[in-house]
Design an enzyme around this catalytic site. Structure first.
Site, PDB file in Angstrom:
ATOM      1  N   GLY A   1      -6.884   0.672   3.648  1.00 45.77           N
ATOM      2  CA  GLY A   1      -8.312   0.932   3.489  1.00 45.77           C
ATOM      3  C   GLY A   1      -8.621   1.656   2.196  1.00 45.77           C
ATOM      4  N   GLY A   2      -7.603   2.288   1.618  1.00 49.12           N
ATOM      5  CA  GLY A   2      -7.754   2.904   0.303  1.00 49.12           C
ATOM      6  C   GLY A   2      -8.600   4.164   0.269  1.00 49.12           C
TER       7      GLY A   2
ATOM      8  N   HIS B   1      -2.687   4.793   2.329  1.00 51.38           N
ATOM      9  CA  HIS B   1      -3.539   4.529   3.485  1.00 51.38           C
ATOM     10  C   HIS B   1      -4.122   3.134   3.405  1.00 51.38           C
ATOM     11  CE1 HIS B   1      -3.415   8.759   4.522  1.00 51.38           C
ATOM     12  NE2 HIS B   1      -3.943   9.096   3.367  1.00 51.38           N
TER      13      HIS B   1
ATOM     14  N   GLU C   1       0.848  -1.198   0.000  1.00 48.27           N
ATOM     15  CA  GLU C   1       0.000   0.000   0.000  1.00 48.27           C
ATOM     16  C   GLU C   1       0.881   1.244   0.000  1.00 48.27           C
ATOM     17  OE1 GLU C   1      -2.443   2.845  -0.200  1.00 48.27           O
ATOM     18  OE2 GLU C   1      -3.289   0.817  -0.288  1.00 48.27           O
TER      19      GLU C   1
ATOM     20  N   HIS D   1     -44.809  -4.835  10.299  1.00 44.68           N
ATOM     21  CA  HIS D   1     -45.552  -3.570  10.322  1.00 44.68           C
ATOM     22  C   HIS D   1     -45.367  -2.901  11.687  1.00 44.68           C
ATOM     23  CE1 HIS D   1     -48.861  -0.730   9.709  1.00 44.68           C
ATOM     24  NE2 HIS D   1     -49.268  -1.035  10.942  1.00 44.68           N
TER      25      HIS D   1
ATOM     26  N   CYS E   1     -11.706   4.602  -0.755  1.00 43.30           N
ATOM     27  CA  CYS E   1     -13.085   4.463  -0.265  1.00 43.30           C
ATOM     28  C   CYS E   1     -13.184   4.819   1.210  1.00 43.30           C
ATOM     29  CB  CYS E   1     -13.572   3.040  -0.492  1.00 43.30           C
ATOM     30  SG  CYS E   1     -15.170   2.692   0.258  1.00 43.30           S
TER      31      CYS E   1
ATOM     32  N   ALA F   1     -16.955  16.409 -10.673  1.00 43.02           N
ATOM     33  CA  ALA F   1     -17.425  15.070 -10.305  1.00 43.02           C
ATOM     34  C   ALA F   1     -17.830  14.335 -11.578  1.00 43.02           C
ATOM     35  CB  ALA F   1     -18.602  15.171  -9.339  1.00 43.02           C
TER      36      ALA F   1
ATOM     37  N   GLY G   1       4.173  -0.237  -5.244  1.00 41.31           N
ATOM     38  CA  GLY G   1       4.348  -1.585  -5.767  1.00 41.31           C
ATOM     39  C   GLY G   1       4.111  -1.655  -7.265  1.00 41.31           C
TER      40      GLY G   1
END
Length: 465
Positions: free
Chosen positions: A38-39, A36, A33, A444, A41, A268, A113
């Site tokens: 966890g990447g 971070h 890695e 319900h 996301c 975005a 890597g």
């Protein structure tokens, strides 16, 4: 040289899950890695945005206390405290990933890597290391796509990272791209009072969603005060006033150009895979349109090299990456339970206000595929729990094949639908027809009752409308 059964490049939601599953299956495993655990996301995507949106949701409720028979002083907010909370949550989960990898005896190497030699070459702060491995899983993820003329500068033109850590709330905001990421940011900033404009090149917002749901989303956004420009394109965006504003030139659906000034602009417009600089070409790994080509078992064109998650193409979803990671690890271990994913049964969720969730075919796609349909709908306004929550706007829509009763798709907009969609995901996995869904007893009072009513409506048996 360290020797492993499998080395994974990247520790996002696909990479770290692949590592854990591989270790569970008895494979000697390492993860590489560069930033971070966890990447993206966990640190700059799914998790922190949901923490921000939760703050926006609570603030929205506070502004409507009188509707619940409550009163309090006028609510306020501290944007720095909101951001701090989201960062704290990401850090906590990142620490959790670190603990999980340690618990499962996965070796972690921090560095860059790339494929090379007999496995993976890692450039660390302590120098170069070579990891010999019988198998490699590439899980390098993706990054934000950059449009010509809309390069984020961290000041006036933001990418998703800058948009998650604002120092102050902009008075006016242009969001370029009305997909899931764009509308979530638009919802967050609009909830706290920013004047928001959404610009989308497609003819509707959330263009991958069912057209009926997309239309309802637009109506809800405009009711909140958002300005929405569809079929529109960005011509240029130039920061001015020492980064305090952006002058934007746009072209509408009729081809007419106009110019406006916004305090901030968020880009975005999708993502591209991180395929550069990791030795793919030298290893014989084929790519296509910025992503790695894989087969049904996540194997690339090169022997014993797999790719999972965003770098392996759409849908760009963390839960899809999770399952691909498990599939790749089980394939490497020759586990009898390994089988290809059904990508048509992966649910998608958008956490704007109102929430949107879907699975399977849209109505348009189902018709185009030649199905004769039975379509059911049930509105939130007819559900007691929705009324009690104060969220009576929304719709549950189900699409069935008329001949077989197969659930082809389900599409929802409204409160907590991102939690409800899993019911239909299970139904599709079990290959349920309308008969099993009709016979299922739903509790319900719950929002889930609308799922039942929508199925009943598709066959003319709705009880509460």
């Amino acid at each position: 040289m360290s020797k492993y059964d499998v080395v994974i490049i990247g520790s996002g939601p696909g990479g770290y899950v692949a590592a854990i599953r591989a270790a569970q299956l008895g494979l000697k495993t390492a993860v590489v890695e560069r930033e971070h655990l966890g990447g993206i996301c966990l640190h700059w995507g799914c998790i922190p945005t949901k923490a921000l949106l939760r703050s926006a949701e609570v603030y929205h409720l506070l502004e409507h206390l009188d509707e619940f028979g409550l009163s309090a002083q006028r609510p306020g907010f501290d944007i720095s405290a909101i951001v701090k909370r989201s960062r704290k949550i990401s850090k906590r989960l990142g620490d959790g990933v670190k603990s999980l990898l340690r618990k499962n005896k996965v070796d972690v190497l921090l560095g860059e890597g790339r494929l090379g030699g007999s496995g993976v070459v890692v450039e660390t702060s302590d120098g170069r290391k070579e990891l010999a491995s019988a198998n490699v899983i590439v899980a390098t993820g993706a990054r934000a796509r950059v449009l010509d003329g809309l390069k984020p500068d961290g000041a006036a033109i933001w990418d998703y990272k800058s948009a998650m850590v604002p120092e102050s709330l902009p008075k006016s905001l242009l969001v370029v791209g009305a997909g899931a990421i764009g509308v979530e940011f638009a919802s967050f900033y609009k909830s706290f009072g920013a004047e928001v404009c959404l610009l989308e090149t497609a003819d509707r917002v959330l263009p991958v969603e069912d057209a009926e749901i997309s239309a309802l989303a637009r109506k809800a956004f405009e009711k909140q005060g958002m300005r929405i420009l569809t079929g529109a394109t960005l011509v240029s965006a130039k920061a001015e006033s020492k980064g305090k504003s952006v002058r934007v030139r746009m072209k509408d659906s009729a081809g007419k150009e106009s110019e406006e000034v916004f305090e901030r602009v968020i880009s975005a417009v999708g993502i591209v895979g991180n395929i550069e600089g990791i030795g793919l070409e030298e290893a014989g790994v084929q790519t296509e349109r910025g992503h790695i080509k894989v087969d049904a078992h996540m194997l690339t064109s090169a022997p014993n090299i797999y790719a999972i998650g965003d770098v392996a193409g759409p849908p760009w979803l963390a839960h899809k990456a999770n399952h691909e990671g498990v599939l790749a690890a089980e394939r490497i271990a020759k586990h009898e339970g390994a089988h290809p994913l059904d990508y048509t049964s992966i649910p998608g969720c958008t956490y704007c206000r109102p929430q949107i969730a879907s699975i399977g075919m849209t109505e348009e796609a189902a018709i185009k595929a030649g199905h004769k349909l039975r379509v059911g709908r049930f509105p939130f306004i007819g559900n007691g729990k929705a009324l009690a929550l104060g969220d009576p706007e929304g719709l549950v829509k189900t699409i069935f094949d008329e001949k077989t009763g197969a659930l082809l798709g389900a599409h929802m907009i409204g409160a907590e639908v991102t939690e409800l969609i899993q019911g239909y995901a299970i139904a599709r996995t079990l290959e349920s027809t309308e008969a099993e869904l009709m016979q299922t007893v739903f509790p319900h009072p719950t929002l889930s009752e609308m799922m039942h009513e929508s199925v009943l409506d598709a066959y003319g048996h709705a009880l509460h409308m």
